[in-house]
Design a protein around this motif. Structure first.
Motif, short mmCIF file in Angstrom:
data_model
loop_
_atom_site.label_atom_id
_atom_site.label_comp_id
_atom_site.label_asym_id
_atom_site.label_seq_id
_atom_site.Cartn_x
_atom_site.Cartn_y
_atom_site.Cartn_z
N ARG A 1 7.21 15.96 -8.53
CA ARG A 1 6.28 16.35 -9.31
C ARG A 1 6.08 15.34 -10.34
NH1 ARG A 1 6.58 22.75 -10.50
NH2 ARG A 1 6.39 23.37 -8.44
N ALA A 2 7.20 14.63 -10.74
CA ALA A 2 7.23 13.76 -11.83
C ALA A 2 6.73 12.29 -11.24
CB ALA A 2 8.51 13.46 -12.57
N VAL A 3 7.14 12.06 -10.22
CA VAL A 3 6.54 10.80 -9.38
C VAL A 3 5.02 10.97 -9.19
CG1 VAL A 3 6.53 9.54 -7.35
CG2 VAL A 3 8.80 10.36 -8.16
N VAL A 4 4.62 11.88 -8.78
CA VAL A 4 2.89 12.17 -8.68
C VAL A 4 2.37 12.15 -9.73
CG1 VAL A 4 1.32 13.74 -7.74
CG2 VAL A 4 3.57 13.60 -6.30
N SER A 5 2.87 12.77 -10.97
CA SER A 5 2.16 12.71 -12.20
C SER A 5 2.34 11.34 -12.88
CB SER A 5 2.92 13.90 -13.25
OG SER A 5 2.80 15.00 -12.71
N SER A 6 3.23 10.53 -12.61
CA SER A 6 3.21 9.31 -13.28
C SER A 6 2.34 8.39 -12.39
CB SER A 6 4.71 8.54 -13.20
OG SER A 6 5.14 8.62 -11.78
N ALA A 7 2.16 8.54 -11.21
CA ALA A 7 1.22 7.95 -10.03
C ALA A 7 -0.19 8.03 -10.63
CB ALA A 7 1.48 8.38 -8.90
N CYS A 8 -0.44 9.35 -11.16
CA CYS A 8 -1.75 9.52 -11.69
C CYS A 8 -2.25 8.74 -12.82
CB CYS A 8 -1.91 11.22 -11.80
SG CYS A 8 -3.61 11.71 -12.78
N SER A 9 -1.20 8.75 -13.77
CA SER A 9 -1.44 7.83 -15.05
C SER A 9 -1.56 6.34 -14.72
CB SER A 9 -0.29 8.16 -15.96
OG SER A 9 -0.07 9.58 -16.39
N ALA A 10 -0.65 5.97 -13.81
CA ALA A 10 -0.94 4.71 -13.41
C ALA A 10 -2.28 4.22 -12.69
CB ALA A 10 0.28 4.33 -12.37
N VAL A 11 -2.69 5.14 -11.97
CA VAL A 11 -4.02 5.14 -11.03
C VAL A 11 -5.12 5.04 -12.26
CG1 VAL A 11 -5.69 6.12 -9.63
CG2 VAL A 11 -3.40 5.76 -8.81
N GLU A 12 -5.12 5.88 -13.25
CA GLU A 12 -6.17 6.13 -14.31
C GLU A 12 -6.10 4.71 -15.10
OE1 GLU A 12 -5.12 9.43 -16.30
OE2 GLU A 12 -6.41 10.67 -15.27
N GLY B 1 -5.83 1.72 -13.57
CA GLY B 1 -6.34 0.82 -12.74
C GLY B 1 -5.39 0.55 -11.66
N THR B 2 -4.18 0.91 -11.59
CA THR B 2 -3.02 0.42 -10.53
C THR B 2 -3.38 1.10 -9.25
OG1 THR B 2 -1.24 0.55 -12.40
CG2 THR B 2 -0.55 0.61 -10.24
N SER B 3 -3.05 0.49 -8.25
CA SER B 3 -3.24 1.13 -6.84
C SER B 3 -2.23 2.14 -6.53
CB SER B 3 -3.05 -0.17 -5.74
OG SER B 3 -1.57 -0.57 -5.78
N LEU B 4 -2.50 2.75 -5.64
CA LEU B 4 -1.53 4.10 -5.45
C LEU B 4 -0.31 3.51 -4.85
CD1 LEU B 4 -1.01 7.08 -5.27
CD2 LEU B 4 -2.13 6.97 -3.00
N TRP B 5 -0.25 2.23 -4.02
CA TRP B 5 0.81 1.61 -3.29
C TRP B 5 1.73 1.23 -4.59
CZ3 TRP B 5 2.76 -3.22 -3.54
CH2 TRP B 5 3.87 -3.54 -2.60
N ASP B 6 1.02 0.66 -5.45
CA ASP B 6 1.84 0.22 -6.62
C ASP B 6 2.48 1.33 -7.42
OD1 ASP B 6 1.50 -2.73 -6.15
OD2 ASP B 6 -0.35 -2.65 -7.17
N ALA B 7 1.98 2.29 -7.47
CA ALA B 7 2.31 3.22 -8.28
C ALA B 7 3.53 4.17 -7.50
CB ALA B 7 1.48 4.44 -8.69
N TRP B 8 3.76 4.01 -6.03
CA TRP B 8 4.65 4.95 -5.48
C TRP B 8 5.66 3.89 -4.80
CZ3 TRP B 8 1.30 9.07 -2.36
CH2 TRP B 8 1.10 10.20 -3.39
#
Length: 410
Positions: free
Chosen positions: A310-321, A323-330
């Protein structure tokens, strides 16, 4: 022809309300579906049954004496998925599941859900009213399906996942039944021998003043501890259980423990791929129905029971907002399999992210099923090995000093 009031959503999640005339509820639902809308609520303007006052009274006095079984929850998701796929609105599908003369916990739950939906609640809000039956994962996925306008697809995915989980759990129970019975019997026998037989055996050995082997010393020390401080040991074990439960409900500790669970050999791999199957599959459905990526990621965390993910997904949401790509976030996350990272990366480059996510979810399902079969095949031998080790330790503790005594007497 009767008049019906409806509430519906399109693939972008936009909400529409209005009135429509049709010969029946089914025909009205088909007319709304023909407009490209998903029916969230549909009711006759002058309903012949279940008026609001009666519904409120029934809801206020409705109590569930016992909880539906896990199998009944799986059955509910499958039946509702089929009915929603056929175009029925939610309350009409629930009404079809309710038996007029039905009783029991399952029928009481259906009646309660139907009453809440007719009173204007969304389905996920109605499911929240029975939290001991429907987990946070189920409620969040239903909520995401409502937001995306694809509740039927979400229920199909949920039903598939719950059926596989139920089948794997039942098979594992069957596999472990024999070792469990053998282990409980062995422990009870060891406890009885430790409390009633070993004290006499210890007195006999002390008369011979022979040097005791290490296994025998350990067993005699354990026997003395149980006899002298048995209540203290039980109290400490109880406090340890209570402390563990309290720690499990602390978000920070739970996040660390969930991250550790993903690293356990065999089980951790199974858990990891099962959770990513739900996450990627849910995200694929949301994106395919027109919800933008960062909004879909906001709905995603509750789709998993693992607090670390859950924390990983939440941090990915912040990163995507940002401008980071989903692959870079995960891809830097240790719990995100590398093969899935390559699929996400290819999906983003080709503009087919939702399709690659769907394929990634399918791959996770295959790997999780294989890991489950491997774990089940190893569970019974491992349990028998542990029980055999306990029996061997006890036999060694008793036989070694007896052999020493016989050798001294000869």
């Amino acid at each position: 022809m009767a008049s019906y009031a409806y509430e519906a959503r399109n693939r972008s999640g936009e909400r529409f309300t209005g009135k429509i005339k049709a010969a029946s509820l089914r025909e009205a639902a088909h007319q709304i579906r023909a407009k490209g809308l998903w029916v969230a609520n549909l009711r006759e303007l002058e309903p012949a049954s279940l008026p609001p006052a009666e519904a409120s009274s029934k809801s206020s006095f409705l109590t569930i004496s016992s909880q539906p079984s896990r199998l009944e929850v799986v059955l509910f998701c499958r039946q509702l998925a089929v009915m929603l796929s056929a175009g029925l609105p939610v309350h009409e599908a629930l009404k079809a599941l309710c038996q007029p003369d039905g009783s029991g916990a399952y029928q009481q739950m259906l009646s309660r859900l139907l009453t809440d939906v007719i009173q204007g609640k969304s389905l996920h809000e109605a499911l929240q009213g029975v939290p001991k039956v429907f987990s946070t994962r189920i409620v969040s996925m239903v909520k995401a399906g409502e937001a995306a306008g694809s509740l039927d697809v979400m229920f199909l995915r949920l039903a598939d996942f719950l059926e596989k989980s139920f089948a794997a759990r039942e098979k594992l129970k069957s596999v472990l039944l024999y070792p469990l019975i053998l282990g409980v019997t062995t422990l009870l026998a060891l406890l009885g021998i430790t409390v009633f037989i070993l004290p006499t055996f210890a007195a006999m050995l002390s008369d011979f003043r022979a040097e005791l082997p290490l296994p025998t010393k350990l067993l005699l020390d354990f026997s003395a501890l149980i006899q002298q401080d048995g209540m203290v040991v039980l109290l400490c074990m109880g406090l340890l259980v209570l402390a563990s439960v309290a720690a499990w409900h602390q978000p920070v500790i739970r996040c660390v423990l969930d991250a550790w669970r993903l690293r356990i050999p065999l089980y951790g791999r199974l858990l990891c791929y099962a959770e990513w199957q739900m996450l990627l599959g849910t995200l694929s459905v949301l994106l395919a129905n027109g919800i933008c990526l960062h909004e879909a990621l906001k709905l995603l965390p509750e789709a998993t029971n693992n607090h670390y993910l859950r924390a990983v997904v939440s941090s990915a949401c912040s990163a995507v907002e940002r401008g980071t790509s989903l692959w870079d976030a995960w891809h830097r996350c240790e719990a995100f399999p590398e093969v899935l990272g390559e699929m996400v990366r290819a999906g983003e480059k080709s503009g087919e992210l939702e399709g690659m996510l769907e394929k990634g979810a399918g791959l996770c399902g295959v790997i999780a099923e294989n890991e489950s079969a491997r774990l089940q095949s190893l569970a019974e031998p491992a349990a028998i090995f542990i029980v055999g080790g306990l029996v061997f330790f006890f036999a060694l503790s008793v036989l070694l000093p007896l052999l020493g005594m016989m050798e001294a007497l000869s």
